[in-house]
Design a protein around this motif. Structure first.
Motif, mmCIF file in Angstrom:
data_model
loop_
_atom_site.group_PDB
_atom_site.id
_atom_site.type_symbol
_atom_site.label_atom_id
_atom_site.label_comp_id
_atom_site.label_asym_id
_atom_site.label_seq_id
_atom_site.Cartn_x
_atom_site.Cartn_y
_atom_site.Cartn_z
ATOM 1 N N GLY A 1 0.838 -1.191 0.000
ATOM 2 C CA GLY A 1 0.000 0.000 0.000
ATOM 3 C C GLY A 1 0.871 1.238 0.000
ATOM 4 O O GLY A 1 2.089 1.164 -0.157
ATOM 5 N N ALA A 2 0.251 2.387 0.173
ATOM 6 C CA ALA A 2 1.001 3.648 0.199
ATOM 7 C C ALA A 2 0.280 4.662 1.066
ATOM 8 O O ALA A 2 -0.951 4.723 1.081
ATOM 9 C CB ALA A 2 1.166 4.196 -1.212
ATOM 10 N N GLU A 3 1.064 5.434 1.804
ATOM 11 C CA GLU A 3 0.521 6.517 2.614
ATOM 12 C C GLU A 3 1.011 7.841 2.048
ATOM 13 O O GLU A 3 2.212 8.037 1.840
ATOM 14 C CB GLU A 3 0.960 6.386 4.074
ATOM 15 N N VAL A 4 0.079 8.726 1.779
ATOM 16 C CA VAL A 4 0.400 10.052 1.275
ATOM 17 C C VAL A 4 0.179 11.059 2.406
ATOM 18 O O VAL A 4 -0.890 11.089 3.016
ATOM 19 C CB VAL A 4 -0.473 10.429 0.063
ATOM 20 N N VAL A 5 1.203 11.854 2.684
ATOM 21 C CA VAL A 5 1.121 12.864 3.739
ATOM 22 C C VAL A 5 1.230 14.243 3.102
ATOM 23 O O VAL A 5 2.219 14.538 2.422
ATOM 24 C CB VAL A 5 2.230 12.683 4.793
ATOM 25 N N GLY A 6 0.214 15.079 3.282
ATOM 26 C CA GLY A 6 0.248 16.421 2.726
ATOM 27 C C GLY A 6 1.223 17.304 3.493
ATOM 28 O O GLY A 6 1.094 17.466 4.704
ATOM 29 N N LYS A 7 2.193 17.870 2.794
ATOM 30 C CA LYS A 7 3.188 18.723 3.461
ATOM 31 C C LYS A 7 2.542 19.958 4.080
ATOM 32 O O LYS A 7 2.963 20.437 5.124
ATOM 33 C CB LYS A 7 4.259 19.161 2.459
ATOM 34 N N PHE A 8 1.525 20.490 3.421
ATOM 35 C CA PHE A 8 0.928 21.730 3.887
ATOM 36 C C PHE A 8 -0.106 21.522 4.984
ATOM 37 O O PHE A 8 -0.446 22.455 5.697
ATOM 38 C CB PHE A 8 0.280 22.474 2.717
ATOM 39 N N SER A 9 -0.625 20.290 5.100
ATOM 40 C CA SER A 9 -1.688 20.074 6.078
ATOM 41 C C SER A 9 -1.351 19.008 7.103
ATOM 42 O O SER A 9 -1.940 18.980 8.187
ATOM 43 C CB SER A 9 -2.969 19.645 5.360
ATOM 44 N N GLY A 10 -0.418 18.116 6.759
ATOM 45 C CA GLY A 10 -0.109 17.013 7.654
ATOM 46 C C GLY A 10 -1.126 15.886 7.604
ATOM 47 O O GLY A 10 -0.974 14.869 8.284
ATOM 48 N N LYS A 11 -2.185 16.040 6.783
ATOM 49 C CA LYS A 11 -3.188 14.991 6.677
ATOM 50 C C LYS A 11 -2.621 13.773 5.958
ATOM 51 O O LYS A 11 -1.800 13.900 5.058
ATOM 52 C CB LYS A 11 -4.423 15.505 5.933
ATOM 53 N N ARG A 12 -3.090 12.605 6.383
ATOM 54 C CA ARG A 12 -2.590 11.346 5.840
ATOM 55 C C ARG A 12 -3.712 10.594 5.129
ATOM 56 O O ARG A 12 -4.820 10.487 5.648
ATOM 57 C CB ARG A 12 -2.011 10.485 6.971
ATOM 58 N N TYR A 13 -3.392 10.083 3.951
ATOM 59 C CA TYR A 13 -4.325 9.262 3.190
ATOM 60 C C TYR A 13 -3.641 7.941 2.850
ATOM 61 O O TYR A 13 -2.520 7.936 2.325
ATOM 62 C CB TYR A 13 -4.748 9.964 1.900
ATOM 63 N N PHE A 14 -4.322 6.821 3.133
ATOM 64 C CA PHE A 14 -3.731 5.507 2.862
ATOM 65 C C PHE A 14 -4.419 4.869 1.660
ATOM 66 O O PHE A 14 -5.651 4.885 1.554
ATOM 67 C CB PHE A 14 -3.859 4.577 4.071
ATOM 68 N N PHE A 15 -3.602 4.353 0.747
ATOM 69 C CA PHE A 15 -4.089 3.630 -0.419
ATOM 70 C C PHE A 15 -3.756 2.156 -0.241
ATOM 71 O O PHE A 15 -2.580 1.792 -0.052
ATOM 72 C CB PHE A 15 -3.446 4.162 -1.703
#
Length: 298
Positions: A266-280
């Motif tokens: 899988g993959a986790e995307v972390v927004g640099k500007f918000s710190g929010k995390r989304y997992f695929f």
């Protein structure tokens, strides 16, 4: 809730003047990035200065990205802004321990550093990006934007920004102003402005005392000496959705996406500007690979 921004011109047509109360956006950014006391002030000043500058030099669909790297312990200060009042940013080291000067006050200059540059990249539709750069002169951010506007944009300006912190390291108030000389401004008018700025109450105190953006500018130019051209909201830019990040993944080579499955399932995307995390999940990434291959086959 967005904060208030005003754009004005002095009645004598010598100056354009902008002011904003950015308490909510700075407070939200500090909470999002879980900043330390000093990092909240640095990031907040960067957001405020960028919001003011964007309103003064951008129009329409134009946007800008600023980067400050003074080689101080805070690392890079990165902020993006547009002509519509949206800003977002981050600092490399949001948990930096408090840095104090010899008077026991927060030392923004030491945290940011002065051995580096302020770089602003402006983006416009159907045009190549414009990159301007100037050396940092103080690391205090407001002064550095002032110098940039004079050197790279050839606009005599004064930028003042302030973030006032509570004892519990939360943001109490934040705001700023930007004044730019117009072509007809006389030397006498500029001298009078310098005296007014020197003698005015500290910006942080005005914010704590509840001064509105208009009242801040009237402190500089006098009551009823400015005409309001625009009142608008400013706030943090919306965070891209998971669907938007998925679209970004479809621009990668299929082999890179497959590696995410093979190595991490899988993959986790972390927004640099918000710190929010989304997992695929692996299955979601397999669907991405199918779309990449279909696009390449067209």
């Amino acid at each position: 809730m967005s904060d208030q921004f005003i754009k004005t011109i002095t009645k004598n047509k010598n100056f354009r003047a902008y002011a904003l109360n950015g308490t909510n956006l700075v407070r939200e950014a500090a909470l999002t990035h879980e900043t330390s006391r000093i990092a909240a002030v640095v990031l907040g000043r960067g957001l405020l200065a960028t919001a003011l500058t964007a309103q003064s030099v951008l129009k329409g669909e134009e946007r800008m990205s600023i980067q400050i790297n003074g080689r101080g312990p805070i690392g890079n200060v990165v902020v993006e802004g547009d002509a519509k009042g949206s800003v977002r940013g981050y600092v490399t080291n949001p948990q930096l321990e408090t840095v104090l000067d010899d008077k026991g006050q927060l030392d923004v200059s030491q945290a940011v550093g002065t051995n580096g540059f302020l770089q602003i990249t402006k983006f416009a539709p159907y045009a190549n990006p414009y990159i301007g750069q100037s050396q940092l002169i103080s690391g205090e951010i407001g002064d550095d934007f002032t110098y940039y506007l004079a050197q790279s944009e050839q606009i005599p300006s004064v930028v003042g920004v302030s973030v006032y912190m509570n004892a519990d390291d939360t943001v109490e108030v934040a705001g700023g102003f930007l004044v730019q000389a117009l072509p007809d401004a006389t030397d006498e008018a500029i001298d009078e402005l310098e005296v007014a700025l020197k003698n005015m109450k500290p910006l942080s105190q005005m914010l704590v005392d509840g001064y509105t953006p208009l009242e801040i500018l009237e402190t500089i130019f006098g009551k009823d000496e400015v005409d309001i051209l625009q009142v608008a909201g400013v706030g943090l830019a919306a965070e891209p959705s998971k669907a938007a990040y998925r679209k970004m993944l479809t621009t990668l080579p299929a082999t890179e996406v497959q590696a995410m499955i093979d190595e991490d399932n899988g993959a986790e995307v972390v927004g640099k500007f918000s710190g929010k995390r989304y997992f695929f999940t692996a299955d979601e990434l397999r669907d991405v690979i199918l779309e990449i291959n279909a696009n390449n086959a067209e």
